[in-house]
Design an enzyme around this catalytic site. Structure first.
Site, mmCIF file in Angstrom:
data_model
loop_
_atom_site.group_PDB
_atom_site.id
_atom_site.type_symbol
_atom_site.label_atom_id
_atom_site.label_comp_id
_atom_site.label_asym_id
_atom_site.label_seq_id
_atom_site.Cartn_x
_atom_site.Cartn_y
_atom_site.Cartn_z
ATOM 1 N N ALA A 124 0.871 -1.180 0.000
ATOM 2 C CA ALA A 124 0.000 0.000 0.000
ATOM 3 C C ALA A 124 0.904 1.224 0.000
ATOM 4 C CB ALA A 124 -0.904 0.009 1.230
ATOM 5 N N GLU A 125 0.645 2.148 -0.922
ATOM 6 C CA GLU A 125 1.569 3.263 -1.136
ATOM 7 C C GLU A 125 1.764 4.129 0.109
ATOM 8 O OE1 GLU A 125 -0.332 5.374 -4.333
ATOM 9 O OE2 GLU A 125 -1.765 6.359 -3.009
ATOM 10 N N ASN A 126 0.779 4.113 1.024
ATOM 11 C CA ASN A 126 0.915 4.919 2.234
ATOM 12 C C ASN A 126 1.957 4.355 3.192
ATOM 13 O OD1 ASN A 126 -1.336 2.982 2.189
ATOM 14 N ND2 ASN A 126 -1.541 3.455 4.351
ATOM 15 N N GLY A 127 2.447 3.131 2.933
ATOM 16 C CA GLY A 127 3.553 2.661 3.758
ATOM 17 C C GLY A 127 3.325 1.361 4.504
ATOM 18 N N SER A 144 8.249 3.849 0.252
ATOM 19 C CA SER A 144 7.156 3.226 -0.484
ATOM 20 C C SER A 144 7.334 3.407 -1.996
ATOM 21 C CB SER A 144 5.834 3.860 -0.037
ATOM 22 O OG SER A 144 4.758 3.258 -0.691
#
Lengths: 184, 237
Positions: free
Chosen positions: A15-18, A58
């Site tokens: 998930a790109e948010n980390g 990320s």
């Protein structure tokens, strides 16, 4: 959504948010942790071995080519494999999010989208009319279209649809595979 | 050394008209520097340039409340429009009252990181074959086009952490680091609001996610993360 259908498969979700290694979406208060969510902001469970990191790390994973497959939605895809998914207006008004960074990695791209828009107009175009996000991709939906070297090939259609009906709802040119399956 | 401020109001008091402010945080109604954002709204600072992922929905206690209060001159963000009810910022953008620079999310953080790292610019493949690259400096590496991206420096960064000490050492929780470390590094003054202020040493050195050297001010939050907001329906495509 995809995370709910991967149970028991050896797939690691990013998930790109980390977050790396998250699992299904959760909705029960007892299961929700306010700091554990996916890129759509939905609360998720973690699988053993999950890890957290910041946005810089990320997108190092994305642009650095460490992500095998990218799954995105789109407004339009065209027969050249171009994807438009961030604006229906101009370069000032839209939502790019992390999509362009994800596309600049090395992964295969799967687009999950409606075959036609809410007014019944085709979203699989000869040429995208909205600003492009990136190029050279694979598409799925009502139909599953696999990207061959330089064209899309119809591999499967949704239950109740024929390849001819899918062709009629599609503006772009594509080939029909030797055996068109019915999607499960 | 004591970086602790008594209140969010005091922590943002010197943010002047025309300042550039980065606001960290990801998601729709997740962990944001809500106390600091509300304090900035209440002091009516004008002509702000905001750097953030998005301003959020109408009424969200995020950057959007600054737009609703007509405090934003320019937005540098990965999202300027989202599906759903039009927001104050979207109306101001459409009316030409708010300038916009749309930046892919990974480039936004990398430009901030570069700003903090003393790197003035770098080349990236992201968006090189899109409208975003029109009119920009392009250079081929390994036969592929790359766009020159300039570092971002901001006057202030508003951050949300889990715990911090008076030296400015910050620990985040779960997946809530997101933009916080890179925005802090890009800032002349990074201000962090936290759930808990602890004594130096209480956060083990290896658990410090953002060393205090990057943080100027620490303040205890006055907004606990809202449990009800967690279950809001999500509608991002």
């Amino acid at each position: 959504m995809v995370s709910n259908y991967l149970e028991g498969r050896d797939v690691t979700l990013h998930a790109e948010n980390g977050v790396l290694g998250y699992g299904r979406m959760v909705s029960e208060e007892s299961e929700i942790d306010p700091d554990i969510y996916n890129a759509a902001g939905q609360f998720v469970a973690l699988n053993p071995g999950a890890s957290f990191f910041d946005s810089v790390a990320s997108f190092e994973m994305a642009r650095g080519g460490r992500i095998d497959t990218v799954i995105l939605g789109a407004y339009e895809v065209d027969q050249h494999g171009s994807v438009a998914n961030w604006s229906t207006a101009d370069a000032k008004r839209g939502g790019i999010g992390g999509a362009m960074d994800l596309l600049s990695g090395k992964g295969d791209l799967i687009i999950v989208m409606e075959h036609v828009d809410s007014k019944g107009r085709p979203k699989l175009r000869r040429t995208c009319t909205y600003p492009l996000t990136g190029k050279a991709c694979v598409v799925t939906d009502l139909a599953l279209l696999r990207r061959d070297t330089n064209r899309f090939v119809l591999d499967a259609v949704a239950p109740g649809f024929t390849p001819q009906e899918v062709i009629a709802l599609t503006e772009m040119d594509f080939a029909v595979g030797p055996t068109v399956r019915t999607m499960e | 050394m004591n970086k602790i401020f008594a209140s969010p109001e005091q922590a943002v008091a010197d943010i002047a008209d025309g300042a550039t402010v980065a606001i960290a945080g990801f998601g729709v109604a997740h962990r944001f520097a809500t106390s600091l954002i509300c304090a900035l709204r209440d002091q009516h600072t004008k002509d702000l340039t905001l750097v953030c992922n998005s301003l959020g929905d109408a009424g969200a206690t995020r950057g959007q409340i600054l737009a609703e209060n007509n405090q934003v001159k320019k937005l540098i963000a990965a999202f300027s429009v989202r599906p759903g009810t039009p927001t104050a910022s979207e109306e101001q953008i459409a009316a030409g009252k708010m300038e916009v620079e749309l930046v892919p999310q990974g480039i936004l953080v990398e430009r901030c990181r570069a700003g903090g790292a003393g790197i003035p610019a770098f080349y990236s493949p992201t968006g090189a074959d899109t409208d975003l690259a029109v009119g920009r400096e392009i250079r081929d590496f390994d036969g592929k086009p790359h766009v020159l991206e300039h570092a971002i420096h901001v006057d202030y960064a508003l951050l949300r952490g889990y715990r911090a000490d008076r030296l400015g050492n910050v620990q985040f929780r779960g997946g809530s680091q997101n933009f916080n470390p890179s925005f802090a590094k890009a800032a002349r003054v990074a201000i962090v609001e936290v759930d808990e202020i602890v004594e130096p040493g209480e956060i083990a050195p290896e658990l410090i996610d953002l060393p205090g050297i990057f943080v100027s001010r620490v303040v205890k939050t006055t907004h606990v993360v809202d449990g009800k907001a967690w279950r809001r329906p999500q509608r991002r495509p």
